[in-house]
Design an enzyme around this catalytic site. Structure first.
Site, PDB file in Angstrom:
ATOM      1  N   GLU A  30       0.900  -1.120   0.085  1.00 35.34           N
ATOM      2  CA  GLU A  30       0.057  -0.150  -0.033  1.00 35.34           C
ATOM      3  C   GLU A  30       0.878   1.266   0.008  1.00 35.34           C
ATOM      4  O   GLU A  30       1.946   1.131   0.328  1.00 35.34           O
ATOM      5  CB  GLU A  30      -1.038  -0.135   1.216  1.00 35.34           C
ATOM      6  CG  GLU A  30      -0.171   0.245   2.650  1.00 35.34           C
ATOM      7  CD  GLU A  30      -0.948   0.708   3.649  1.00 35.34           C
ATOM      8  OE1 GLU A  30      -1.556   1.983   3.380  1.00 35.34           O
ATOM      9  OE2 GLU A  30      -1.329   0.209   4.630  1.00 35.34           O
ATOM     10  N   ASP A 142     -17.014   5.950  13.746  1.00 33.56           N
ATOM     11  CA  ASP A 142     -15.704   5.865  13.019  1.00 33.56           C
ATOM     12  C   ASP A 142     -15.318   4.588  13.297  1.00 33.56           C
ATOM     13  O   ASP A 142     -14.567   4.099  13.923  1.00 33.56           O
ATOM     14  CB  ASP A 142     -14.815   7.013  13.580  1.00 33.56           C
ATOM     15  CG  ASP A 142     -13.372   6.995  12.703  1.00 33.56           C
ATOM     16  OD1 ASP A 142     -13.583   6.391  11.822  1.00 33.56           O
ATOM     17  OD2 ASP A 142     -12.629   7.889  13.039  1.00 33.56           O
ATOM     18  N   LYS A 163      -3.430  -1.266  15.452  1.00 34.21           N
ATOM     19  CA  LYS A 163      -2.541  -0.458  16.399  1.00 34.21           C
ATOM     20  C   LYS A 163      -3.896  -0.280  17.479  1.00 34.21           C
ATOM     21  O   LYS A 163      -5.049  -0.229  17.371  1.00 34.21           O
ATOM     22  CB  LYS A 163      -2.818   1.030  15.888  1.00 34.21           C
ATOM     23  CG  LYS A 163      -1.355   1.218  15.281  1.00 34.21           C
ATOM     24  CD  LYS A 163      -0.862   2.614  14.940  1.00 34.21           C
ATOM     25  CE  LYS A 163       0.293   2.634  14.410  1.00 34.21           C
ATOM     26  NZ  LYS A 163       0.244   3.708  13.192  1.00 34.21           N
TER      27      LYS A 163
HETATM   28  N1  PSU Z   1      -2.374   1.996  10.706  1.00 31.83           N
HETATM   29  C1  PSU Z   1      -1.251   2.504  10.555  1.00 31.83           C
HETATM   30  N2  PSU Z   1      -0.686   3.398   9.790  1.00 31.83           N
HETATM   31  C2  PSU Z   1      -1.644   3.701   8.788  1.00 31.83           C
HETATM   32  C3  PSU Z   1      -2.733   3.146   8.538  1.00 31.83           C
HETATM   33  C4  PSU Z   1      -3.374   2.438   9.424  1.00 31.83           C
HETATM   34  O1  PSU Z   1      -0.828   2.199  11.591  1.00 31.83           O
HETATM   35  O2  PSU Z   1      -0.874   4.566   7.961  1.00 31.83           O
HETATM   36  C5  PSU Z   1      -3.588   3.674   7.249  1.00 31.83           C
HETATM   37  C6  PSU Z   1      -3.686   2.434   6.530  1.00 31.83           C
HETATM   38  O3  PSU Z   1      -3.590   2.812   5.015  1.00 31.83           O
HETATM   39  C7  PSU Z   1      -5.160   2.089   6.763  1.00 31.83           C
HETATM   40  C8  PSU Z   1      -5.714   3.509   7.010  1.00 31.83           C
HETATM   41  O4  PSU Z   1      -5.928   1.606   5.626  1.00 31.83           O
HETATM   42  O5  PSU Z   1      -4.667   4.334   7.796  1.00 31.83           O
HETATM   43  C9  PSU Z   1      -7.052   3.605   7.716  1.00 31.83           C
HETATM   44  O6  PSU Z   1      -7.517   4.743   7.872  1.00 31.83           O
HETATM   45  P1  PSU Z   1      -8.932   5.047   8.350  1.00 31.83           P
HETATM   46  O7  PSU Z   1      -9.160   4.736   9.719  1.00 31.83           O
HETATM   47  O8  PSU Z   1      -9.479   6.388   8.103  1.00 31.83           O
HETATM   48  O9  PSU Z   1      -9.937   4.043   7.461  1.00 31.83           O
HETATM   49 MN    MN Z   2     -12.190   6.486  10.050  1.00 30.57          MN
END
Ligand code: PSU
Ligand code: MN
Length: 307
Positions: A30, A142, A163
């Site tokens: 990614e 969220d 995380k």
């Molecule tokens: N977890 C991390 N670092 C990141 C991400 C997740 O430790 O950079 C990124 C990944 O690309 C994941 C995204 O898919 O954040 C999730 O974002 P959201 O919670 O807005 O869906």
């Molecule tokens: Mn989100």
């Protein structure tokens, strides 16, 4: 009936095209982690190292991003660097049409990368950590689109768990509801990114790539659509002390709330603050775990290609 033709949006790099033509195993990587998850220049260095690790274990890396109105499957050196220098939009399922239509640069999240990998016929995808149900989701709603993507798109996602900025218990409940299996390699527990043990068990444990591949292939041969989470813990030597990381997470969460940070800005904000608060310690762990994930993912891709 809409005219469906995703192939017009796909551009393969020469090495990825060659690997596809030869039927060699591919591993998707990614780009949000490069553009938004790590600081310059460690982000571009890590992206290059991860590609090299995948190659060294017998698979071809395909870093995925959106550039010039195309889904790019495999990036050249200068394109990787362009993403790492910043400015790319964060692209999840919702954002994909807007970024493709505008021609802007986009870094794909786990959800965005899964969609593109599936369109490109790539079965294994390596990331750092998946998104999940955020703490306080009962009022904020969220919940990362990564989880819905895992429910519908048939790609195996190798990660170091999730995380603990997230509610890991609720994340696992959500995945169970949507029929997404969580398999763990090397231990019984689901991993917690900076630390090895989230305190929750994964659904199934398969240490060997061939066992992981058999499980995943069986799911897909059955016609059960959707992804599989493959959790593998950060190497023990690179793990962060639990108490230290918990403190940084609490502080970062409190700051995000005080600043009113919401929506897609939450995930890049929290890791960046944790990195700053830990004085770079968490970045070292982040780099170590993604390097390890790359090895596990490449071995899985090789095994899946033979299953
Ligand atoms: N977890 C991390 N670092 C990141 C991400 C997740 O430790 O950079 C990124 C990944 O690309 C994941 C995204 O898919 O954040 C999730 O974002 P959201 O919670 O807005 O869906
Ligand atoms: Mn989100």
């Amino acid at each position: 009936m809409p005219d469906i033709d995703p192939s017009r949006f796909l551009t393969f790099s020469p090495p990825v095209a060659a690997a596809r033509a030869a039927g060699r195993p591919l591993v998707a990587l990614e780009s949000t982690i490069i553009a938004h998850g790590m600081p310059w220049p460690q982000n571009v260095q890590t992206a290059r190292e991860v590609e090299a690790i995948v190659r060294a274990h017998g698979a071809e890396p395909a870093t995925i991003a959106i550039l010039g109105g195309q889904i790019r499957i495999g990036l050249a050196e200068d394109e990787l660097e362009q993403l790492a220098r910043g400015g790319a939009l964060k692209v999840s399922r919702r954002d994909l049409p807007a970024v493709l239509a505008s021609g802007a640069a986009g870094a794909t999240t786990v959800a965005g990368t899964m969609i593109c990998a599936a369109l490109a016929g790539i079965e294994v995808f390596v990331t750092g950590g998946i998104g999940g149900v955020h703490r306080g989701a009962e009022t904020s709603f969220d919940i990362s689109a990564d989880l819905q993507e895992l429910a519908r798109t048939s790609v195996a996602v190798v990660c170091a768990g999730a995380k603990s900025i997230l509610d890991i218990g609720l994340t696992l409940e959500y995945l169970e509801t949507h029929g997404v299996p969580v398999i763990s390699a090397g231990q019984d527990a689901f991993a917690a990114f900076y630390t090895r043990d989230s305190g929750y068990k994964a659904d199934f444990r398969y240490d060997e790539p061939a066992e992981q591949a058999r499980f995943i292939r069986t799911k897909w041969r059955l016609g059960l659509q959707g992804g599989v989470v493959v959790s593998t813990p950060v190497p023990a030597a690179d793990e962060m002390p639990r108490a230290a990381i918990d403190g940084f997470i609490q502080q970062a969460l409190a700051e995000a709330a005080a600043k009113g940070i919401t929506g897609k800005a939450v995930t890049p904000y929290l890791p960046a603050r944790i990195q700053a608060l830990s004085g770079g310690r968490s970045l070292a762990t982040n780099i170590a775990l993604i390097r390890h994930n790359a090895e596990v993912g490449a071995r899985l891709a090789v095994a899946l290609a033979a299953t």
